[in-house]
Write an enzyme that holds these catalytic residues in place. Structure first.
Site, PDB file in Angstrom:
ATOM      1  N   GLU A   2       0.832  -1.215   0.000  1.00  0.00           N
ATOM      2  CA  GLU A   2       0.000   0.000   0.000  1.00  0.00           C
ATOM      3  C   GLU A   2       0.857   1.252   0.000  1.00  0.00           C
ATOM      4  O   GLU A   2       1.857   1.325   0.708  1.00  0.00           O
ATOM      5  CB  GLU A   2      -0.912  -0.028   1.231  1.00  0.00           C
ATOM      6  CG  GLU A   2      -2.234   0.655   1.001  1.00  0.00           C
ATOM      7  CD  GLU A   2      -3.049  -0.056  -0.066  1.00  0.00           C
ATOM      8  OE1 GLU A   2      -3.022   0.410  -1.220  1.00  0.00           O
ATOM      9  OE2 GLU A   2      -3.690  -1.074   0.254  1.00  0.00           O
ATOM     10  N   HIS A   3       0.423   2.209  -0.818  1.00  0.00           N
ATOM     11  CA  HIS A   3       1.157   3.468  -1.006  1.00  0.00           C
ATOM     12  C   HIS A   3       2.557   3.191  -1.563  1.00  0.00           C
ATOM     13  O   HIS A   3       3.491   3.950  -1.307  1.00  0.00           O
ATOM     14  CB  HIS A   3       1.232   4.279   0.295  1.00  0.00           C
ATOM     15  CG  HIS A   3      -0.078   4.961   0.629  1.00  0.00           C
ATOM     16  ND1 HIS A   3      -0.402   6.207   0.177  1.00  0.00           N
ATOM     17  CD2 HIS A   3      -1.151   4.528   1.348  1.00  0.00           C
ATOM     18  CE1 HIS A   3      -1.617   6.541   0.621  1.00  0.00           C
ATOM     19  NE2 HIS A   3      -2.092   5.534   1.323  1.00  0.00           N
ATOM     20  N   SER A  32     -25.844   7.098 -15.957  1.00  0.00           N
ATOM     21  CA  SER A  32     -25.342   6.197 -14.926  1.00  0.00           C
ATOM     22  C   SER A  32     -26.429   5.924 -13.909  1.00  0.00           C
ATOM     23  O   SER A  32     -27.306   6.771 -13.673  1.00  0.00           O
ATOM     24  CB  SER A  32     -24.141   6.819 -14.229  1.00  0.00           C
ATOM     25  OG  SER A  32     -23.798   6.050 -13.092  1.00  0.00           O
ATOM     26  N   LEU A  47     -12.654   0.830  -3.626  1.00  0.00           N
ATOM     27  CA  LEU A  47     -12.579  -0.375  -4.469  1.00  0.00           C
ATOM     28  C   LEU A  47     -12.363   0.007  -5.936  1.00  0.00           C
ATOM     29  O   LEU A  47     -12.566  -0.803  -6.832  1.00  0.00           O
ATOM     30  CB  LEU A  47     -13.851  -1.219  -4.304  1.00  0.00           C
ATOM     31  CG  LEU A  47     -14.146  -1.657  -2.854  1.00  0.00           C
ATOM     32  CD1 LEU A  47     -15.484  -2.384  -2.769  1.00  0.00           C
ATOM     33  CD2 LEU A  47     -13.027  -2.553  -2.320  1.00  0.00           C
ATOM     34  N   SER A  48     -11.955   1.246  -6.156  1.00  0.00           N
ATOM     35  CA  SER A  48     -11.556   1.726  -7.481  1.00  0.00           C
ATOM     36  C   SER A  48     -12.662   1.768  -8.511  1.00  0.00           C
ATOM     37  O   SER A  48     -12.459   1.405  -9.669  1.00  0.00           O
ATOM     38  CB  SER A  48     -10.397   0.889  -8.045  1.00  0.00           C
ATOM     39  OG  SER A  48      -9.236   1.215  -7.384  1.00  0.00           O
ATOM     40  N   SER A  49     -13.823   2.236  -8.102  1.00  0.00           N
ATOM     41  CA  SER A  49     -14.860   2.450  -9.117  1.00  0.00           C
ATOM     42  C   SER A  49     -14.379   3.494 -10.123  1.00  0.00           C
ATOM     43  O   SER A  49     -14.728   3.428 -11.305  1.00  0.00           O
ATOM     44  CB  SER A  49     -16.169   2.893  -8.469  1.00  0.00           C
ATOM     45  OG  SER A  49     -16.057   4.195  -7.929  1.00  0.00           O
ATOM     46  N   SER A  50     -13.567   4.450  -9.660  1.00  0.00           N
ATOM     47  CA  SER A  50     -13.091   5.488 -10.584  1.00  0.00           C
ATOM     48  C   SER A  50     -12.218   4.882 -11.678  1.00  0.00           C
ATOM     49  O   SER A  50     -12.387   5.192 -12.863  1.00  0.00           O
ATOM     50  CB  SER A  50     -12.337   6.584  -9.837  1.00  0.00           C
ATOM     51  OG  SER A  50     -11.226   6.065  -9.143  1.00  0.00           O
ATOM     52  N   ASP A  68      -4.437   1.089  -9.365  1.00  0.00           N
ATOM     53  CA  ASP A  68      -5.850   0.802  -9.611  1.00  0.00           C
ATOM     54  C   ASP A  68      -6.085   0.462 -11.084  1.00  0.00           C
ATOM     55  O   ASP A  68      -6.792  -0.499 -11.417  1.00  0.00           O
ATOM     56  CB  ASP A  68      -6.715   2.013  -9.245  1.00  0.00           C
ATOM     57  CG  ASP A  68      -6.612   2.390  -7.783  1.00  0.00           C
ATOM     58  OD1 ASP A  68      -5.948   1.663  -7.023  1.00  0.00           O
ATOM     59  OD2 ASP A  68      -7.186   3.428  -7.400  1.00  0.00           O
TER      60      ASP A  68
HETATM   61  P1  ADP Z   1     -13.312   4.784  -5.608  1.00  0.00           P
HETATM   62  O1  ADP Z   1     -12.461   4.753  -6.817  1.00  0.00           O
HETATM   63  O2  ADP Z   1     -12.623   4.258  -4.406  1.00  0.00           O
HETATM   64  O3  ADP Z   1     -14.646   4.140  -5.799  1.00  0.00           O
HETATM   65  P2  ADP Z   1     -13.211   7.606  -6.096  1.00  0.00           P
HETATM   66  O4  ADP Z   1     -13.600   8.778  -5.274  1.00  0.00           O
HETATM   67  O5  ADP Z   1     -11.834   7.516  -6.605  1.00  0.00           O
HETATM   68  O6  ADP Z   1     -13.604   6.315  -5.252  1.00  0.00           O
HETATM   69  O7  ADP Z   1     -14.156   7.511  -7.359  1.00  0.00           O
HETATM   70  C1  ADP Z   1     -15.542   7.715  -7.266  1.00  0.00           C
HETATM   71  C2  ADP Z   1     -15.972   8.531  -8.489  1.00  0.00           C
HETATM   72  O8  ADP Z   1     -15.930   7.694  -9.660  1.00  0.00           O
HETATM   73  C3  ADP Z   1     -17.410   9.004  -8.426  1.00  0.00           C
HETATM   74  O9  ADP Z   1     -17.494  10.244  -7.730  1.00  0.00           O
HETATM   75  C4  ADP Z   1     -17.724   9.165  -9.894  1.00  0.00           C
HETATM   76  O10 ADP Z   1     -17.171  10.338 -10.409  1.00  0.00           O
HETATM   77  C5  ADP Z   1     -16.999   8.002 -10.523  1.00  0.00           C
HETATM   78  N1  ADP Z   1     -17.893   6.833 -10.581  1.00  0.00           N
HETATM   79  C6  ADP Z   1     -17.834   5.732  -9.827  1.00  0.00           C
HETATM   80  N2  ADP Z   1     -18.829   4.862 -10.117  1.00  0.00           N
HETATM   81  C7  ADP Z   1     -19.548   5.449 -11.089  1.00  0.00           C
HETATM   82  C8  ADP Z   1     -20.722   5.088 -11.832  1.00  0.00           C
HETATM   83  N3  ADP Z   1     -21.359   3.944 -11.610  1.00  0.00           N
HETATM   84  N4  ADP Z   1     -21.176   5.953 -12.745  1.00  0.00           N
HETATM   85  C9  ADP Z   1     -20.537   7.123 -12.968  1.00  0.00           C
HETATM   86  N5  ADP Z   1     -19.442   7.528 -12.323  1.00  0.00           N
HETATM   87  C10 ADP Z   1     -18.950   6.717 -11.393  1.00  0.00           C
HETATM   88 MG    MG Z   2     -10.671   5.853  -7.097  1.00  0.00          MG
END
Ligand code: ADP
Ligand code: MG
Length: 365
Positions: free
Chosen positions: A18-19, A52, A109-112, A156
């Protein structure tokens, strides 16, 4: 309709390291079987439309010529990857993008990265840009860094693109470009599973502190005359005089050794040893790197009390998720213990779920 392509893009958890991705160290994430789906269709009018199922996200439209600062809010990551592709000369005429997610957003969990890498991979495929996975990861990282303003490393992106079912991905982030190597994940054969505990906490200092840690690591590396802080050896902690830089360096140094130990333990199916290493990583992140928070510490403590072999925060810290290596027959007990400890603190109920190592971004149809 055959002009629509559908992509499945996983989130990730980092097992250990990590990091380290911005310190030239080894990193060992897995892509997880929690993913988002991106449907893509080409347009020719220079417009990107984005839908979305993220709560409070009405449709957003922007031009393919979108620039940093042009828009904010939830669409910033999607716009960022369009900008990053165009900047690198991969031009296209627009797109309709529909995102459906089974991946909690903002949970570490890297949704971004799933979103940016998924869009990049889908557009690369649709338009034949000829970009490889590492190129896509670098463009996605650039979009987070220079468009969304999140100074993240490249873990990520590589995890969600290069993940492989039943394997962790060992990243060498000092290589240019970074390299990846699969490490088999076989704990299920021995009755173990990996539990994710989404604390649902997100402390506002996360972004500023992340940037501050990067600066501290760069400063320590410069003082030691190293290109990467992960190259530091034990004498570094004696040579540095500043106590904060010493502690940050101690984390980077010991975490680098722990990744090697974790890979070794995984190869030998030495799960108790792996568990001990995971827990030691948490202590180092809490005490030396100072990126944990009460919700993460309690999740880790409760998991260990209830029979986890090891547990640690995963991702940047200050909230987000923890992971625990747990015997399958103890999963319910761990979940109950974590929930009880959270209830006693009057914190929001955490979300816990089991994950498997899954494939990286891929086209479904
Ligand atoms: P993480 O990567 O840990 O989930 P982040 O803050 O880095 O958290 O990323 C979250 C951002 O990613 C949200 O604010 C949005 O901009 C984008 N995002 C995540 N999931 C979605 C989705 N299903 N639809 C659109 N944008 C999303
Ligand atoms: Mg992220």
């Amino acid at each position: 309709m055959d002009d629509i392509r559908r992509w499945d893009v996983p989130g990730r958890v980092n097992l250990i390291g990590e990091h380290l991705d911005y310190n030239g160290g080894p990193v060992l994430p897995i892509a997880i079987d929690r993913s988002l789906t991106i449907k893509v269709r080409a347009r020719e009018d220079g417009v990107v439309n984005l839908w979305s199922d993220l709560p409070d996200s009405a449709k957003v439209s922007f031009a393919t010529t979108v620039q940093p600062g042009d828009l904010g809010g939830w669409a910033v990551y999607a716009a960022g990857i369009v900008w990053s592709l165009m900047e690198a000369g991969h031009r296209f005429g627009g797109a309709d993008l529909v995102v459906e997610s089974r991946l909690p957003s903002g949970a570490g969990l890297s949704s971004s990265a799933a979103l940016t890498c998924g869009i990049a991979a889908a557009l690369n495929d649709l338009h034949g840009f000829g970009l490889g996975l590492t190129d896509l990861a670098q463009l996605a990282q650039r979009s987070e860094n220079d468009f969304a303003g999140a100074p993240v490393g490249i873990m990520d992106q590589l995890a969600v693109l290069c993940g492989e079912a039943d394997h962790a991905v060992l990243l060498d982030t000092a290589a240019s470009p970074p390299t990846t190597q699969g490490v088999p994940v076989t704990w299920s054969v021995d009755g173990l599973t990996l539990l994710v505990i989404n604390t649902r906490a997100h402390h506002s200092l996360a972004d500023g502190e992340y940037a501050a840690r990067r600066d501290e690591c760069e400063q320590a590396a410069a003082e030691l005359g190293l290109e990467w802080l992960a190259q530091a050896t034990l004498d570094a902690t004696v040579r540095l005089t500043d106590e904060t830089l010493k502690a940050r360096t101690r984390h980077v140094l010991t975490e680098t050794a722990r990744v090697r130990g974790a890979v070794n333990a995984m190869n030998r199916r030495a799960w108790t040893q792996l568990g001990t290493i995971l827990t030691a990583s948490h202590a180092s992140l809490r005490d030396d790197f100072q990126v944990s928070c009460p919700e993460l510490d309690v999740a880790v403590e409760a998991a260990l009390e209830a029979g986890a072999l090891g547990a640690r925060m995963t991702g940047g810290g200050f909230g987000g998720s923890a992971i625990a290596l747990v015997p399958v027959d103890q999963v319910a007990r761990v979940r109950e213990r974590v929930e009880a400890r959270y209830a006693a603190h009057q914190w929001r109920e955490p979300e816990t779920f089991v994950v498997r190592a899954a494939d990286g971004a891929h086209v479904v149809d």
